[in-house]
Design an enzyme around this catalytic site. Structure first.
Site, PDB file in Angstrom:
ATOM      1  N   ASP A  22     -56.862   5.725   9.243  1.00  0.00           N
ATOM      2  CA  ASP A  22     -57.598   5.537  10.502  1.00  0.00           C
ATOM      3  C   ASP A  22     -59.102   5.393  10.228  1.00  0.00           C
ATOM      4  O   ASP A  22     -59.588   5.807   9.173  1.00  0.00           O
ATOM      5  CB  ASP A  22     -57.382   6.751  11.421  1.00  0.00           C
ATOM      6  CG  ASP A  22     -55.927   6.889  11.817  1.00  0.00           C
ATOM      7  OD1 ASP A  22     -55.192   5.887  11.779  1.00  0.00           O
ATOM      8  OD2 ASP A  22     -55.522   8.026  12.163  1.00  0.00           O
TER       9      ASP A  22
HETATM   10  N1  URA Z   1     -52.071  10.047   9.403  1.00  0.00           N
HETATM   11  C1  URA Z   1     -52.966   9.890  10.401  1.00  0.00           C
HETATM   12  O1  URA Z   1     -52.793  10.401  11.500  1.00  0.00           O
HETATM   13  N2  URA Z   1     -54.048   9.158  10.132  1.00  0.00           N
HETATM   14  C2  URA Z   1     -54.316   8.593   8.941  1.00  0.00           C
HETATM   15  O2  URA Z   1     -55.346   7.958   8.773  1.00  0.00           O
HETATM   16  C3  URA Z   1     -53.363   8.785   7.929  1.00  0.00           C
HETATM   17  C4  URA Z   1     -52.255   9.511   8.179  1.00  0.00           C
END
Ligand code: URA
Length: 233
Positions: free
Chosen positions: A102
């Site tokens: 993310d």
């Molecule tokens: N899980 C998440 O919620 N976000 C990420 O960036 C990676 C794994």
């Protein structure tokens, strides 16, 4: 294979910059000066030199990026900077990220133009291990360890594989997963009543950031590439 393609695949420079290499008499094939980018060469036999340095043929490239906050895992984005901007100078065709972190997540992200391996590593059957460090918005309860071991059920009723949660202190934990569902860590924590306020991926397969600062990357060595390819077997 065309010589100019070979050189641009090697990540030396863009195709237009490579045109100048020929004009400037910097390219040798088997120690003979070559002035034409369209010259056909055999990457397995011919020895290509630029400025007297042998340019090795690499069909694929593999990098680990220490992803900083604020960058989206995409090749292009209208709104935000993308992680691929760190690699734009390399001019490597087909280079992309293996899975996504993310925008606010940091840590290990594999980047490659080896599509076959990349696709496999993000598929559920690869069972690639991922370890995350996370910080949550309120105190963690010890009973969570058991819930994660049994398999968390997400908001859409999907059951996650058993996962290993290790509580580090009141608000910090480590989570080991073998799957990679969309926003998985945040959704797992949310389903047990917590918001993730900080998330870092410490490990993907066996890859770590080593001593990279945010926004830096390293190229995998031969041993690491072979080890990644073992997942395909
Ligand atoms: N899980 C998440 O919620 N976000 C990420 O960036 C990676 C794994």
């Amino acid at each position: 294979m065309r010589l100019d393609r070979y050189l641009s695949n090697a990540g030396l420079a863009s195709r237009s910059e490579i045109k100048h290499f020929f004009k400037d008499k910097r390219v040798l094939v088997n120690d003979q000066l070559v002035r034409q980018g369209k010259t056909q060469i055999d990457p397995n036999k011919d020895i290509i030199k630029v400025d007297n340095e042998v340019i090795k043929y690499k069909p694929f490239y593999y990098f680990v990026l220490n992803k900083p906050k604020g960058y989206v895992s995409a090749n292009e984005d209208d709104k935000y900077p993308t992680i691929m901007e760190f690699f734009s100078d390399l001019n490597i065709k087909g280079l992309t990220h293996v899975g996504r972190l993310d925008k606010d997540t940091t840590g290990v992200l594999l980047i490659t133009n080896d599509g076959k391996l990349g696709h496999f590593l993000i598929s559920p059957k690869s069972n690639v291990k991922k370890i995350y460090s996370l910080t949550v918005d309120k105190d963690l309860d010890d009973s969570l360890v058991k819930s994660f071991k049994e398999g968390i059920i997400l908001e859409n009723k999907e059951r996650c594989r058993p996962a290993k949660l290790t509580i580090i202190n009141k608000r910090k934990a480590m989570l080991e997963l073998t799957e990679g569902k969309y926003h998985q860590v945040k959704r797992m924590m949310r389903s047990v009543g917590y918001e993730v306020i900080d998330l870092n991926r410490d490990l993907f397969a066996f890859l770590t950031i080593k001593n990279l600062k945010p926004g830096e990357y390293y190229e995998l060595n031969e041993e690491e590439i072979n080890k990644l390819n073992e997942y395909l077997r």
